[in-house]
Design a protein around this motif. Structure first.
Motif, PDB file in Angstrom:
ATOM      1  N   LEU A  64       0.823  -1.209   0.000  1.00 37.63           N
ATOM      2  CA  LEU A  64       0.000   0.000   0.000  1.00 37.63           C
ATOM      3  C   LEU A  64       0.855   1.256   0.000  1.00 37.63           C
TER       4      LEU A  64
ATOM      5  N   ARG B 176       1.958   2.044  -3.420  1.00 37.53           N
ATOM      6  CA  ARG B 176       0.893   2.600  -4.268  1.00 37.53           C
ATOM      7  C   ARG B 176       0.557   4.042  -3.905  1.00 37.53           C
TER       8      ARG B 176
ATOM      9  N   LEU C 155      -0.150   5.398  -0.792  1.00 34.17           N
ATOM     10  CA  LEU C 155      -1.003   5.678   0.352  1.00 34.17           C
ATOM     11  C   LEU C 155      -0.154   5.925   1.592  1.00 34.17           C
TER      12      LEU C 155
ATOM     13  N   PHE D 187      -4.205   4.533   4.597  1.00 32.62           N
ATOM     14  CA  PHE D 187      -4.498   3.141   4.891  1.00 32.62           C
ATOM     15  C   PHE D 187      -4.123   2.844   6.332  1.00 32.62           C
TER      16      PHE D 187
ATOM     17  N   ARG E 280      -9.286   6.543  -0.616  1.00 33.53           N
ATOM     18  CA  ARG E 280      -8.742   7.572  -1.503  1.00 33.53           C
ATOM     19  C   ARG E 280      -9.829   8.611  -1.747  1.00 33.53           C
TER      20      ARG E 280
ATOM     21  N   ASP F 252     -10.167   2.136  -8.587  1.00 36.53           N
ATOM     22  CA  ASP F 252      -8.949   2.480  -7.836  1.00 36.53           C
ATOM     23  C   ASP F 252      -8.893   1.686  -6.529  1.00 36.53           C
TER      24      ASP F 252
ATOM     25  N   ASP G 218      -6.191  -1.309  -5.331  1.00 38.20           N
ATOM     26  CA  ASP G 218      -5.491  -1.332  -4.031  1.00 38.20           C
ATOM     27  C   ASP G 218      -5.714  -2.663  -3.319  1.00 38.20           C
TER      28      ASP G 218
END
Length: 801
Positions: free
Chosen positions: A502, A505, A507, A570, A592, A612, A616
């Protein structure tokens, strides 16, 4: 645990300085959290004499006082109701910092009258929260005397942290014993007076639950006068944050803080009948406690009762109906032993915090009960007068004798400290152990006030902490093997893998409380009564959270309030659903909000959506080793997701592994969050166990043959999901087909006019990756036919020509 230097020296004959005492406490395992010297804080404050008062000409509730100070006569405007001529008070001159309010005094003009200082209340000098009037001192207090001296606050106050295994350090005498063992003075043994009974009493004691209270001492004292306690005792109690009440109550507080021995005093004339019974509470029985609350008791709770019912909660708190007051004449002193486990359980169920509970649930000295009663009765007679009766003793202290042998050389083996046997023996004896030297080592009997001693290792620990941890040499531990075995469990590894995926990506990780507001918990499927906190930190953290999304959305709202429009957060942590707080599961969740790309002339911006969040969730599942290729995507999702814009990733039809989608507009509105907002929840505990592999990592497979891509379009029913098509296409040849993706969807009125009602066209791209040889045309055609057959059979659709 707070105590003053003078209080400590009442039990320790020492010339050591404060710094030496602090180092001795810390070195002995008693962490000094603070050392407060009120002489410095209260240095500007002094005693003043109010010579005269007159009403303020422009304010009915204010008075103008002529105050005699060390520097001369000054005029002070005061609003206290008890300000009057002739009293001695605490005066603060201009320029003084008032600790209770945080203000710095200046010369002010109050409604046309000049004021040159302040007459202080207890709150303003942080003596207590009382602020209804100014402090009144004895008439013989000399003007100009420092306030700290006059109020008995000129003694430094130690505040130390006590670990749960050291109940003996919950009294000043026990702390003095440790310091004496470290060579910082000589311990003064307590004086146990002999009490001569002046009369007999008709009182009886009945123990119905000896397992909950093995020993109960009731000591009646007649014809007492419950006057204020002496100044020295009041000063000591004030210094540690306790408010003096009366001599009888102050004596019990003194015994608690001095010897770690909680006591209680009953007003004998307010007790019904002639028998005190220690029993289990009746279901539904109530107690009006000294803290002003009425408690409904449950069976299993230990109470002290008279003929009318419960008058005290054993080891925790006394009752209001038998409390001592100014008119008390005859009293009964209670000194008892209460079971630590029952005491702790009762305190938690009723949410009662008291000094007695704090000590009883850690364990008090069972053999000090009778000496403590003698000390307390002697203090009552000295401070309140009265005639002691013969004590009534029910039960007996339990046998807790424990013998352990400290083998020769064992201290050196475990700590590296090479000490003579005589030094080890002296340390243990100074701590109260009975030590006899034998051929194998030292035979030690643990003292009754040390319930934490359970073996040889504890004896080594006692010697080590008295010598000092700084004296323990640093010794490297030999390495057993070159490669360490893995110590993380599968769940712990998956948490790390999910966190890394995560973060990669984009976050940001949030670490929030596992609590949520009641309404937020209800919105995310929680709010059960059994998951509500009895004593929440605040109203915003009243329930155990049923979903991490409930707390992440609060963080999104907080970020939005600070102008951050694009937010990606997250968290990996527990969620709570079911009948018990223990029924928790581990989730990895994220949200998000905002746009997927920054504002730029060359970029294409769009709001975040369900895809999206799905990406995730898939990234987490893949990182944790879940069989991503075998997952099915269904449109079913919890009610906090937007219907039609959410879904669930399942392993088979009945094992959901993750949920994703846009958050429902109703949820956004109730939690005051502006969309678009997409989120996901991965149930880490639901992931299948990975099969044990012979190697740490699978072999790396690379192929230098060119991949081939083919497109297929199918005419399908509107209800057919794209995931069914992708899954069927991959099943045609799992070795050769490396990827399948959807790249076009044609539906709506125009599609219906061409293909028929309730029809749509879905196009997929299939990637063929040869591994051994280049594919020939007939190989590609064969695979294509299998793909078409698989999709048509699984979906009922047809290839679009």
């Amino acid at each position: 645990m707070k105590f003053t230097l003078g209080w400590l020296k009442d039990h320790l004959d020492t010339d050591a300085g404060i710094d030496d005492l602090v180092h001795g406490l810390i070195g002995g395992g008693l962490e000094v959290e603070s050392l407060t010297d009120r002489r410095q804080t209260l240095a500007p404050f002094s005693i003043a004499h109010v010579r005269a008062t007159r009403r303020h000409p422009n304010a009915e509730r204010l008075q103008v006082c002529d105050v005699e100070t060390e520097a001369g006569l000054v005029q002070v405007v005061c609003g206290a109701a008890n300000a009057r001529a002739g009293i001695k008070a605490v005066f603060a001159p201009i320029g003084t910092h008032i600790p209770g309010t945080g203000l710095n005094l200046k010369k002010v003009n109050i409604r046309g009258v000049e004021s040159n200082g302040m007459l202080c209340s207890e709150r303003e000098i942080e003596l207590s929260n009382e602020h209804d009037g100014i402090i009144e001192l004895a008439d013989d207090s000399p003007v100009g005397t420092p306030a700290a001296v006059a109020l008995g606050l000129d003694d430094p106050v130690f505040d130390i942290a006590i670990t749960p295994n050291r109940p003996d350090a919950l009294g000043v005498h026990g702390i003095a014993r440790d310091l004496a063992a470290k060579g910082l003075g000589t311990l003064k043994p307590p004086t146990i007076p002999k009490i001569a009974a002046a009369r007999t009493s008709q009182l009886n004691v009945a123990l119905e639950t000896p397992q909950a209270c093995p020993l109960f001492i009731a000591w009646p004292v007649c014809r007492v006068k419950n006057r204020p306690s002496p100044v020295w005792l009041q000063n000591w109690l004030r210094a540690v944050g306790l408010r003096p009440i009366s001599a009888l109550v102050d004596i019990t507080n003194y015994m608690t803080l001095t010897y770690g021995r909680p006591l209680h005093v009953f007003d004998a004339d307010r007790l019904a009948g002639e028998t005190l019974t220690v029993r289990s509470a009746h279901r539904g029985e109530t107690l009006d406690a000294l803290d002003g609350h009425n408690y409904t008791l449950k069976s299993g709770m230990t109470v002290i009762a008279d003929a009318s019912g419960a008058v005290g909660l054993g080891g925790i708190i006394g009752g209001e109906t038998s409390a001592c007051g100014p008119q008390t004449v005859n009293v009964v002193l209670e000194v008892a032993l209460f079971d630590p486990v029952r005491t702790a359980r009762t305190g938690r169920l009723l949410n009662i915090q008291s000094d007695a509970r704090y000590r009883f649930e850690r364990g008090v000295d069972p053999h000090f009960a009778e000496p403590a009663a003698q000390i307390a009765v002697n203090m009552i007679v000295e401070l309140c007068g009265g005639e002691p009766c013969a004590p009534i003793i029910a039960g007996q202290p339990p046998n807790i004798s424990r013998h352990y042998t400290l083998r020769k050389g064992r201290v050196c083996e475990l700590t590296g400290l090479d000490l003579p046997s005589k030094r080890e023996q002296d340390i243990l004896q100074s701590l109260g152990f009975e030590v006899n030297e034998t051929a194998s080592g030292l035979d030690c009997v643990a003292p009754s006030w040390r319930p934490d001693i359970h073996g040889e290792a504890d004896l080594v620990e006692e010697i080590c902490r008295i010598v000092g941890l700084d004296a323990v040499p640093s010794t490297p531990i030999p390495r057993v093997s070159a490669v360490a075995r893995p110590v993380l469990t599968l769940s712990q590894r998956r948490v790390r893998q999910a966190r890394q995926a995560l973060a990669a990506r984009g976050l940001d990780e949030a670490v929030a409380w596992s609590f949520a507001p009641a309404r937020a918990a209800e919105l995310f499927g929680g709010g059960e009564p059994q998951l509500k906190l009895i004593n929440p930190i605040s109203a915003e953290r009243s329930d155990m959270r049923p979903s991490i999304l409930a707390t992440l959305m609060a963080e999104v709202r907080r970020n939005m309030a600070r102008g951050l429009e694009e937010v990606g957060l997250f968290e990996i942590g527990p969620v709570y659903k079911g009948d018990r707080p223990e029924d928790q599961t581990l989730h990895a969740s994220g949200v998000r909000r905002g746009m997927t790309a920054p504002r730029h002339w060359a970029g294409d911006r769009r709001g975040v959506d369900a895809f999206d969040a799905k990406a995730d969730a898939l990234a987490v599942l893949e990182a944790c080793g879940a069989p991503v290729d075998a997952l099915q995507t269904t449109a079913k999702a919890p009610e906090w997701f937007h219907p039609g814009r959410s879904g669930t990733l399942c392993l088979g039809p009945k094992i959901p592994l993750a949920r994703f989608g846009e958050i429902h507009p109703r949820i956004l509105a109730e939690l005051d969050v502006n969309g678009p907002l997409a989120g996901f929840e991965v149930m880490i505990d639901s992931l299948p166990q990975t099969r044990a592999q012979g190697k740490a990592r699978p072999p790396l497979e690379l192929c230098d043959l060119m991949a081939i891509k083919r497109d297929f379009a199918f005419i399908l029913e509107q209800s057919v999901e794209s995931g069914q098509v992708v899954k069927a296409a991959r099943a045609a040849d799992r070795q050769l087909i490396s990827a399948v993706s959807v790249f076009d969807l044609f539906e709506g009125a125009q599609a219906a006019a061409i293909f028929g009602p309730c029809k749509k066209s879905l196009a997929i791209e299939v990637t063929l990756q040869p591994r051994e040889r280049t594919l020939r045309e007939e190989d590609i055609e064969a695979v294509s036919r299998r793909i078409i057959a698989k999709v048509e059979k699984a979906t009922g659709g047809k290839l679009r020509c």
